[in-house]
Design a protein around this motif. Structure first.
Motif, PDB file in Angstrom:
ATOM      1  N   ARG A 156      19.974  25.999  14.697  1.00  0.00           N
ATOM      2  CA  ARG A 156      19.308  25.853  16.006  1.00  0.00           C
ATOM      3  C   ARG A 156      19.348  24.398  16.465  1.00  0.00           C
ATOM      4  N   THR A 157      19.121  23.477  15.532  1.00  0.00           N
ATOM      5  CA  THR A 157      19.174  22.060  15.896  1.00  0.00           C
ATOM      6  C   THR A 157      20.576  21.666  16.338  1.00  0.00           C
TER       7      THR A 157
ATOM      8  N   SER B 159      21.323  23.029  19.772  1.00  0.00           N
ATOM      9  CA  SER B 159      20.604  22.234  20.771  1.00  0.00           C
ATOM     10  C   SER B 159      21.340  20.928  21.051  1.00  0.00           C
TER      11      SER B 159
ATOM     12  N   ARG C 189       9.319  27.844  16.603  1.00  0.00           N
ATOM     13  CA  ARG C 189       9.505  27.781  18.048  1.00  0.00           C
ATOM     14  C   ARG C 189       8.337  27.080  18.732  1.00  0.00           C
TER      15      ARG C 189
ATOM     16  N   ALA D  94       8.430  23.281  18.330  1.00  0.00           N
ATOM     17  CA  ALA D  94       9.413  22.607  19.175  1.00  0.00           C
ATOM     18  C   ALA D  94       8.956  22.559  20.631  1.00  0.00           C
TER      19      ALA D  94
ATOM     20  N   ASN E 110      15.584  27.581  21.336  1.00  0.00           N
ATOM     21  CA  ASN E 110      14.470  28.171  20.590  1.00  0.00           C
ATOM     22  C   ASN E 110      13.991  29.471  21.213  1.00  0.00           C
TER      23      ASN E 110
ATOM     24  N   SER F 163      13.945  32.123  17.181  1.00  0.00           N
ATOM     25  CA  SER F 163      13.471  31.245  16.111  1.00  0.00           C
ATOM     26  C   SER F 163      12.104  31.722  15.617  1.00  0.00           C
TER      27      SER F 163
END
Length: 690
Positions: free
Chosen positions: A37-38, A41, A72, A75, A176, A181
């Motif tokens: 996910r990072t 992004s 989620r 973030a 997210n 997530s």
């Protein structure tokens, strides 16, 4: 793809990873999803930044890595406060540059004071509210300090920074939300569910066996309950009908603390020896009826009826009244606990349960002051070094030092954060050099850059997820893009790379020296400060000026004890530390007993039959002056003045009389337990009469 299909696919991937890469079992849970996910992004944010040609695309990467969180809600919550903190910091930057653009000394002094103020506020706040306050501070360092020689550029730099941060926040939010997530809401619900069992066991032990486990076990459990406020702050960004569901979570947490508080009181009554076994059996029998949904008055009347069925005409004495009151309150809290959990799940609840619940914490002003002073002195020292050296570009080192000092202000172990900077930043320089001079030379398009960033992102995320390496991972992952100097037209000049990063390395060294050597944190000093807050609260309560009985007082009292135990655990184990914790727990119990007795006296004043006794009780509960020697006699006299809660009284009068008698009895017994400790610590002084 359905949730079931996604879960099955994820399980198959994990099974394959265990088969071919068995060492992955030693990695933190959820590391793969968090890292992917990072990375996604980063790719989305950087692709957008290069497409719109913003001035500082590296800030997009920095923003994404700062916002990198496993859940989620974490973030999204951090993204919200990052926007707020950036806007405030940019506004202050423009004001400082406009006022002192030609006066370097006053300008740097203003920046230092602003950084210290933001560090102070950030240390008092918790969760990502704290981060927002800190960001308001170091944004000034990154914007205003870097414009110290070119004040005319401050507005353009502020707008450029805001644009990059907005793109980074957008990328993190999109990934997210769309990637499924892990939700902070689920973690909050699971946390409440996990704590329900030990709370229920504690309640059962107190109701059926009048068992007291000791202060340390209860405070540890209370600390776990209060720690859920952090998960709640993350989960609020995920809620539908967020206000009602968040209030349900707070109701459940306060109810747990109430159960714990009542159980502790019942357990300490074991040694009083003035409770009829039939009363104990009646309390236990009503407690086993888990289908009852009554308020405190309803449970009180049920227990009284069960007692009278076994002992016709029995009138509870003071100790029995206390046991009945604590049991009724505990059973009411148990009902509200389940109601709160249901509100959290579906967002619906009764009008009585939907009343806003407040959870209060005890700010550590001493820790905040030390952190602010460290930032003020440290920034001034770094500014002096930069001015004395007179090196071009030294403002980069100054801004970076200010950033690291400010972020470290809320860390309990500032030395560890300083170590994270002095290790993480050089590692990020090495990684940036390898990528810039050995990898990016072979490709310049976005897909190639995305693949090149994949290993670095995975490493940073793994470091972030481990508590022992989180500070290193933060410094490594966040500042990597600054070291790389990522731009629309990437430079591959080694001299330029070295000139830029030498100041970042200088900043890491300065931050390490300041964080390790300047005002090192002292667990003993912090424990003393928290103990003094408990004493001050008790003194106000004894004088009749303390907090009223309710969720705010209860949660703040347990937060004080939890913080005291936290600092106590950071010291070498010793019998004196355990005794101190027991002593200050006794002070907290006296504080609570006084607040509760005053509340019951106030309620009893609404009953004509009880008004004289209630007024007498209110006078005797003001323990603000000696002689202390006759205090027990005065409290016993106040107890004797309360009309007996006999079956001949109307039911509302019975309940009010029993509660008033229970409140006075609690004060009497907690005073007896606390008095030797109060004398030992010099809080009260007694003569021979005492």
């Amino acid at each position: 793809m359905s949730d079931t299909s996604a879960a099955n696919a994820g399980q198959r991937l994990r099974d394959m990873a265990r088969l071919y890469l068995p060492w992955t079992d030693r990695l933190p849970a959820g590391w793969l999803g968090f890292s992917l996910r990072t990375w996604f992004s980063l790719v989305i944010g950087l692709a957008t930044a290069f497409w719109v040609q913003i001035d500082n695309p590296l800030l997009v990467g920095v923003t994404v890595m700062i916002l990198a969180q496993p859940l989620r809600g974490q973030a999204l919550s951090k993204a919200f406060y990052r926007i707020i903190g950036t806007v405030v910091g940019m506004g202050v930057s423009i004001v400082l540059v406009a006022v002192w653009n030609q006066q370097r000394g006053p300008f740097l002094g203003g920046v230092a004071l602003w950084l210290a103020a933001c560090a102070f506020v950030g240390s008092l706040e918790r969760d990502f509210r704290s981060y927002g306050a800190l960001l308001s501070g170091y944004t000034v360092a990154l914007v205003a300090v870097n414009c110290i020689d070119t004040p005319q550029n401050v507005f353009n730099i502020a707008v450029s920074r805001a644009s990059a941060i907005t793109i980074g926040v957008f990328a993190v939010a999109v990934v997210n939300i769309l990637s499924g997530s892990p939700e902070a809401t689920r973690g909050l619900a699971d946390g409440l569910k996990q704590l329900t069992r030990p709370i229920s066991e504690t309640a059962r032990a107190a109701l059926q066996h009048l068992y007291d486990r000791g202060a340390q076990a209860d405070i540890k459990l209370a600390g776990g309950i209060l720690a859920l406020t952090t998960r709640l702050s993350y989960a609020r960004t995920e809620f539908e009908r967020g206000g009602m569901r968040a209030n349900g979570a707070r109701l459940a947490m306060v109810s747990m603390l109430t159960v714990l508080d009542c159980a502790r009181g019942l357990g300490r009554h074991t040694g009083h020896g003035n409770i009829d076994p039939a009363v104990e059996e009646a309390i236990a029998r009503i407690a086993r009826q888990t289908d009852l949904r009554l308020d405190q008055a309803g449970f009180t009347l049920r227990i009284l009826q069960a007692i009278r069925d076994a002992l016709p005409g029995h009138v509870p004495n003071a100790d029995e009244a206390f046991a009945i009151e604590r049991a009724a309150r505990m059973l009411t809290a148990r009902v509200r606990l389940h109601a709160g959990q249901q509100m959290l799940v579906d967002g619906t609840g009764s009008a009585a349960d939907s009343k806003t619940i407040a959870i209060a914490t005890q700010p550590n002003i001493l820790l905040a002051f030390i952190g602010a002073l460290r930032v003020l002195v440290g920034f001034s020292f770094a500014a002096a070094v930069c001015v004395i050296t007179g090196l071009p570009g030294a403002t980069v080192a100054l801004a970076q030092t200010a950033l690291t000092l400010t972020l470290a202000a809320t860390n309990v172990d500032t030395a560890r954060f300083g170590m994270g900077a002095v290790i993480g930043i050089p590692c990020s320089v090495l990684a940036a050099a390898a990528l810039n001079f050995f990898v990016l030379l072979h490709g310049a398009d976005m897909p190639f850059l995305a693949l090149a960033l994949l290993p670095q992102t995975f490493l940073a995320c793994l470091l972030l997820m481990r508590p022992g390496t989180a500070a290193i991972g933060f410094n490594y992952g966040v500042f990597f893009f600054a070291m790389l100097g990522l731009d629309n037209h990437q430079s591959y000049n080694p001299t330029e790379f070295l000139n830029r990063n030498i100041f970042y390395l200088l900043a890491a060294l300065l931050a390490f020296i300041i964080l390790v050597l300047l005002f090192p944190p002292s667990a003993r000093r912090q424990r003393f400060w928290m103990a003094s807050t408990i004493v001050r609260a008790l003194e106000r309560q004894m004088a009749g000026r303390g907090e009223a009985d309710g969720p705010t007082r209860l949660t703040r009292a347990y937060d004080r004890l939890a913080q005291m135990q936290f600092w106590n655990d950071r010291l070498p184990p010793s019998p004196s530390g355990a005794r101190q914790l027991e002593s200050f727990t006794a002070f907290t119990e006296l504080d609570g007993a006084l607040a509760r007795a005053r509340a019951y006296a106030h309620q009893a004043q609404g009953h004509a039959l009880l008004r004289p006794a209630a007024e007498l009780a209110a006078r005797e509960l003001r323990l603000h002056a000696p002689p202390w020697g006759d205090l027990e006699a005065r409290l016993q006299h106040a107890c004797a003045a309360v009309p007996a809660p006999s079956p001949h009284l109307p039911q509302p009068d019975q309940v009010a009389a029993l509660n008033l008698l229970a409140g006075l009895d609690a004060v009497l017994h907690t005073w007896r337990a606390a008095q030797p400790r109060l004398r030992h610590y010099g809080i009260i002084k007694t003569g021979k009469a005492g």
